[in-house]
Design a protein around this motif. Sequence first.
Motif, PDB file in Angstrom:
ATOM      1  N   LYS A  43       2.328  -0.486  15.132  1.00 20.70           N
ATOM      2  CA  LYS A  43       3.474   0.421  15.234  1.00 20.70           C
ATOM      3  C   LYS A  43       4.791  -0.353  15.249  1.00 20.70           C
ATOM      4  CE  LYS A  43       1.206   4.269  17.515  1.00 20.70           C
ATOM      5  NZ  LYS A  43       1.130   5.109  18.718  1.00 20.70           N
ATOM      6  N   GLN A  44       4.813  -1.505  15.889  1.00 18.63           N
ATOM      7  CA  GLN A  44       6.028  -2.304  15.947  1.00 18.63           C
ATOM      8  C   GLN A  44       6.409  -2.851  14.575  1.00 18.63           C
ATOM      9  OE1 GLN A  44       5.003  -5.251  18.860  1.00 18.63           O
ATOM     10  NE2 GLN A  44       5.989  -4.108  20.511  1.00 18.63           N
ATOM     11  N   GLN A  45       5.424  -3.239  13.786  1.00 12.94           N
ATOM     12  CA  GLN A  45       5.690  -3.841  12.483  1.00 12.94           C
ATOM     13  C   GLN A  45       6.078  -2.815  11.432  1.00 12.94           C
ATOM     14  OE1 GLN A  45       5.718  -7.286  11.977  1.00 12.94           O
ATOM     15  NE2 GLN A  45       5.670  -7.116  14.197  1.00 12.94           N
ATOM     16  N   GLY A  46       5.491  -1.635  11.513  1.00  9.79           N
ATOM     17  CA  GLY A  46       5.817  -0.571  10.572  1.00  9.79           C
ATOM     18  C   GLY A  46       5.516  -0.944   9.131  1.00  9.79           C
ATOM     19  N   ALA A  47       6.341  -0.460   8.233  1.00  8.78           N
ATOM     20  CA  ALA A  47       6.132  -0.667   6.797  1.00  8.78           C
ATOM     21  C   ALA A  47       6.278  -2.127   6.389  1.00  8.78           C
ATOM     22  CB  ALA A  47       7.100   0.197   6.008  1.00  8.78           C
ATOM     23  N   ALA A  48       6.908  -2.940   7.217  1.00 10.01           N
ATOM     24  CA  ALA A  48       7.102  -4.358   6.899  1.00 10.01           C
ATOM     25  C   ALA A  48       5.798  -5.157   7.024  1.00 10.01           C
ATOM     26  CB  ALA A  48       8.157  -4.960   7.821  1.00 10.01           C
ATOM     27  N   SER A  49       4.815  -4.584   7.669  1.00  5.17           N
ATOM     28  CA  SER A  49       3.559  -5.304   7.918  1.00  5.17           C
ATOM     29  C   SER A  49       2.647  -5.272   6.706  1.00  5.17           C
ATOM     30  CB  SER A  49       2.826  -4.680   9.105  1.00  5.17           C
ATOM     31  OG  SER A  49       1.589  -5.319   9.313  1.00  5.17           O
ATOM     32  N   VAL A  50       1.961  -6.375   6.484  1.00  5.41           N
ATOM     33  CA  VAL A  50       0.934  -6.429   5.445  1.00  5.41           C
ATOM     34  C   VAL A  50      -0.322  -5.684   5.910  1.00  5.41           C
ATOM     35  CG1 VAL A  50      -0.072  -8.617   6.208  1.00  5.41           C
ATOM     36  CG2 VAL A  50      -0.210  -7.973   3.809  1.00  5.41           C
ATOM     37  N   LEU A  51      -0.455  -5.499   7.230  1.00  8.22           N
ATOM     38  CA  LEU A  51      -1.594  -4.797   7.802  1.00  8.22           C
ATOM     39  C   LEU A  51      -1.386  -3.296   7.658  1.00  8.22           C
ATOM     40  CD1 LEU A  51      -1.779  -7.133  10.844  1.00  8.22           C
ATOM     41  CD2 LEU A  51      -3.559  -6.929   9.119  1.00  8.22           C
ATOM     42  N   LYS A  52      -2.404  -2.611   7.152  1.00 11.25           N
ATOM     43  CA  LYS A  52      -2.262  -1.202   6.783  1.00 11.25           C
ATOM     44  C   LYS A  52      -2.624  -0.212   7.871  1.00 11.25           C
ATOM     45  CE  LYS A  52      -2.658  -1.938   1.923  1.00 11.25           C
ATOM     46  NZ  LYS A  52      -2.935  -1.263   0.691  1.00 11.25           N
ATOM     47  N   SER A  53      -3.210  -0.683   8.976  1.00  8.26           N
ATOM     48  CA  SER A  53      -3.591   0.247  10.042  1.00  8.26           C
ATOM     49  C   SER A  53      -3.823  -0.517  11.339  1.00  8.26           C
ATOM     50  CB  SER A  53      -4.879   0.994   9.670  1.00  8.26           C
ATOM     51  OG  SER A  53      -5.981   0.111   9.664  1.00  8.26           O
ATOM     52  N   SER A  54      -3.882   0.245  12.424  1.00  5.09           N
ATOM     53  CA  SER A  54      -4.197  -0.368  13.711  1.00  5.09           C
ATOM     54  C   SER A  54      -5.632  -0.903  13.713  1.00  5.09           C
ATOM     55  CB  SER A  54      -3.971   0.621  14.853  1.00  5.09           C
ATOM     56  OG  SER A  54      -4.747   1.782  14.667  1.00  5.09           O
ATOM     57  N   LEU A  98      -8.781  -7.965  12.750  1.00  2.05           N
ATOM     58  CA  LEU A  98      -8.245  -9.317  12.583  1.00  2.05           C
ATOM     59  C   LEU A  98      -8.138 -10.028  13.933  1.00  2.05           C
ATOM     60  CD1 LEU A  98      -7.175 -11.504  10.720  1.00  2.05           C
ATOM     61  CD2 LEU A  98      -4.890 -10.487  10.987  1.00  2.05           C
ATOM     62  N   ALA A  99      -7.738  -9.317  14.972  1.00  2.00           N
ATOM     63  CA  ALA A  99      -7.661  -9.920  16.306  1.00  2.00           C
ATOM     64  C   ALA A  99      -9.050 -10.369  16.772  1.00  2.00           C
ATOM     65  CB  ALA A  99      -7.059  -8.927  17.300  1.00  2.00           C
ATOM     66  N   GLU A 112      -8.990  -3.223   1.608  1.00  4.63           N
ATOM     67  CA  GLU A 112      -8.353  -4.259   0.800  1.00  4.63           C
ATOM     68  C   GLU A 112      -8.382  -5.590   1.535  1.00  4.63           C
ATOM     69  OE1 GLU A 112      -4.466  -3.109  -0.534  1.00  4.63           O
ATOM     70  OE2 GLU A 112      -5.143  -1.121  -1.141  1.00  4.63           O
ATOM     71  N   ASP A 113      -8.120  -6.655   0.797  1.00  5.57           N
ATOM     72  CA  ASP A 113      -8.088  -7.991   1.377  1.00  5.57           C
ATOM     73  C   ASP A 113      -6.693  -8.315   1.896  1.00  5.57           C
ATOM     74  OD1 ASP A 113     -10.699  -8.236   0.528  1.00  5.57           O
ATOM     75  OD2 ASP A 113     -10.213  -9.465  -1.219  1.00  5.57           O
ATOM     76  N   LEU A 114      -6.653  -9.091   2.966  1.00  2.00           N
ATOM     77  CA  LEU A 114      -5.392  -9.658   3.429  1.00  2.00           C
ATOM     78  C   LEU A 114      -5.063 -10.855   2.534  1.00  2.00           C
ATOM     79  CD1 LEU A 114      -6.068  -9.489   7.254  1.00  2.00           C
ATOM     80  CD2 LEU A 114      -4.389  -8.147   5.981  1.00  2.00           C
ATOM     81  N   PRO A 115      -3.812 -11.226   2.439  1.00  3.84           N
ATOM     82  CA  PRO A 115      -3.453 -12.370   1.598  1.00  3.84           C
ATOM     83  C   PRO A 115      -4.148 -13.653   2.062  1.00  3.84           C
ATOM     84  CG  PRO A 115      -1.491 -11.133   2.246  1.00  3.84           C
ATOM     85  CD  PRO A 115      -2.639 -10.589   3.037  1.00  3.84           C
ATOM     86  N   ASP A 116      -4.698 -14.398   1.099  1.00  3.65           N
ATOM     87  CA  ASP A 116      -5.383 -15.654   1.428  1.00  3.65           C
ATOM     88  C   ASP A 116      -4.460 -16.624   2.157  1.00  3.65           C
ATOM     89  OD1 ASP A 116      -7.681 -14.690   0.270  1.00  3.65           O
ATOM     90  OD2 ASP A 116      -7.672 -16.083  -1.430  1.00  3.65           O
ATOM     91  N   ASP A 117      -3.182 -16.682   1.749  1.00  2.00           N
ATOM     92  CA  ASP A 117      -2.267 -17.620   2.398  1.00  2.00           C
ATOM     93  C   ASP A 117      -2.038 -17.262   3.870  1.00  2.00           C
ATOM     94  OD1 ASP A 117      -0.800 -15.364   1.584  1.00  2.00           O
ATOM     95  OD2 ASP A 117       1.038 -16.515   1.260  1.00  2.00           O
TER      96      ASP A 117
END
Length: 97
Positions: free
Chosen positions: A3-14, A20-21, A57-62
Motif C-alpha cells: 500500500k505504501q509503494q502504490g503504483a510505483a512498486s514493481v510488486l503487483k499485490s500484497s 518475496l518476504a 509474472e516474474d520479478l525483474p532478475d536484476d
Amino acid sequence: FYKQQGAASVLKSSDAVFVLAFSTIMLNTDLHNASNKNPRMTCEQFIRNNRGINDGEDLPDDMLTELYNQISENELQVQTEIGEFISHSEAVHGSCP
C-alpha cells in the motif's frame, strides 16, 4: 509495504510482497545457518524459485540478484533489546520480591 509503494512498486499485490518476504527469509536461513550441511542456494536458484510470484509474472532478475547479493553479504538478524530479555527472564523464572 504494498500500500505504501502504490503504483510505483514493481510488486503487483500484497501476496507478492508476502511471498518475496518469505523467500528472502528462507534464503537468509539457507545462506547463513551453520547447521545447513547442504550446498548453499545460488543466485540462479533463488531467481528460479521466485518465478511467477508476482501475480503470475516474474520479478525483474536484476532486483532478485541485488536482493540475493545483499542477503549473501549481510545476514538478517533479529536484535533483542536488553529490556525484552530481562522481562522474558523474569516471566520465565519469576521475579524477586
